[in-house]
Design a protein around this motif. Structure first.
Motif, short mmCIF file in Angstrom:
data_model
loop_
_atom_site.label_atom_id
_atom_site.label_comp_id
_atom_site.label_asym_id
_atom_site.label_seq_id
_atom_site.Cartn_x
_atom_site.Cartn_y
_atom_site.Cartn_z
N GLU A 117 -8.69 0.17 -11.14
CA GLU A 117 -9.46 1.39 -11.40
C GLU A 117 -10.96 1.14 -11.23
OE1 GLU A 117 -6.93 0.29 -13.42
OE2 GLU A 117 -5.56 1.75 -12.53
N ASP A 163 -4.34 7.20 -5.07
CA ASP A 163 -3.61 6.00 -5.47
C ASP A 163 -2.87 5.34 -4.32
OD1 ASP A 163 -4.46 6.49 -8.06
OD2 ASP A 163 -2.65 7.62 -8.59
N ASP A 167 -3.63 1.46 -3.76
CA ASP A 167 -3.75 0.58 -4.94
C ASP A 167 -3.31 -0.84 -4.64
OD1 ASP A 167 -4.69 2.76 -6.29
OD2 ASP A 167 -3.11 2.81 -7.81
#
Length: 177
Positions: free
Chosen positions: A5, A16, A19
């Motif tokens: 994050e 996302d 990620d």
């Protein structure tokens, strides 16, 4: 360490879908920082170092990590081949040098001299990531995220005067030889 994050916020990523990529870039940034400085910034509990024998007398064992938060134990083979353990209470850690040195409380016991007959287990890495190292890691992550190829064509690039090297300079262990 840096969370996915935090890195996404630094890179201004609002989805996302990447990620996994960001996570691997964080790992790559820390490997680069650790290779550049010679220090362990990622906290690792139970890191192991293997030796072929204990020193004789009261001499020390220079550990391969810096910093060392705690030495947990030393497991070794005695002269008859039996496994023995020295706990943290039997050991003394001198962290004054570049690499910490481990000493026995009294003197080292006799050990069998054979390949990998001694195992030192320690908790290593900085307890908290220094702010300047965090900033350097985020700069590296941002650079790797934006530049995904080995060569960038059609651009002019310059190193930031207050960039990664300046941020990491206080942590670099200069090696001789």
């Amino acid at each position: 360490m840096i969370t996915v994050e935090e890195a996404k916020a630094h890179c201004r990523i609002e989805h996302d879908a990447e990620d996994g990529l960001v996570s691997s870039l964080i790992a790559a940034a820390f490997r680069q920082i650790e290779n550049r400085t010679g220090q362990a910034f990622e906290k690792v509990d139970g890191a192991e170092m293997v030796l072929d024998a204990l020193p004789s007398g009261t001499g020390g064992i220079e550990l391969k990590w810096t910093p060392v938060r705690a030495v947990n134990q030393v497991v070794y083979l005695d002269p008859l081949g039996g496994e023995q353990t020295l706990s943290a209470g039997d050991l003394s850690l001198d962290g004054r040098g570049v690499y910490p040195v481990l000493y026995p409380a009294a003197e080292w016991p006799a050990s069998k001299s054979q390949r990998a007959s001694v195992k030192v287990t320690a908790d290593i890495g900085h307890a908290e990531l220094p702010a300047d190292v965090r900033a350097a890691a985020l700069l590296i992550v941002g650079h790797l995220y934006e530049n995904r190829e080995a060569v960038v064509i059609g651009t002019i690039a310059t190193d930031l005067p207050m960039g990664v090297e300046l941020l990491l300079a206080p942590y670099v262990i200069h090696r001789m030889g």
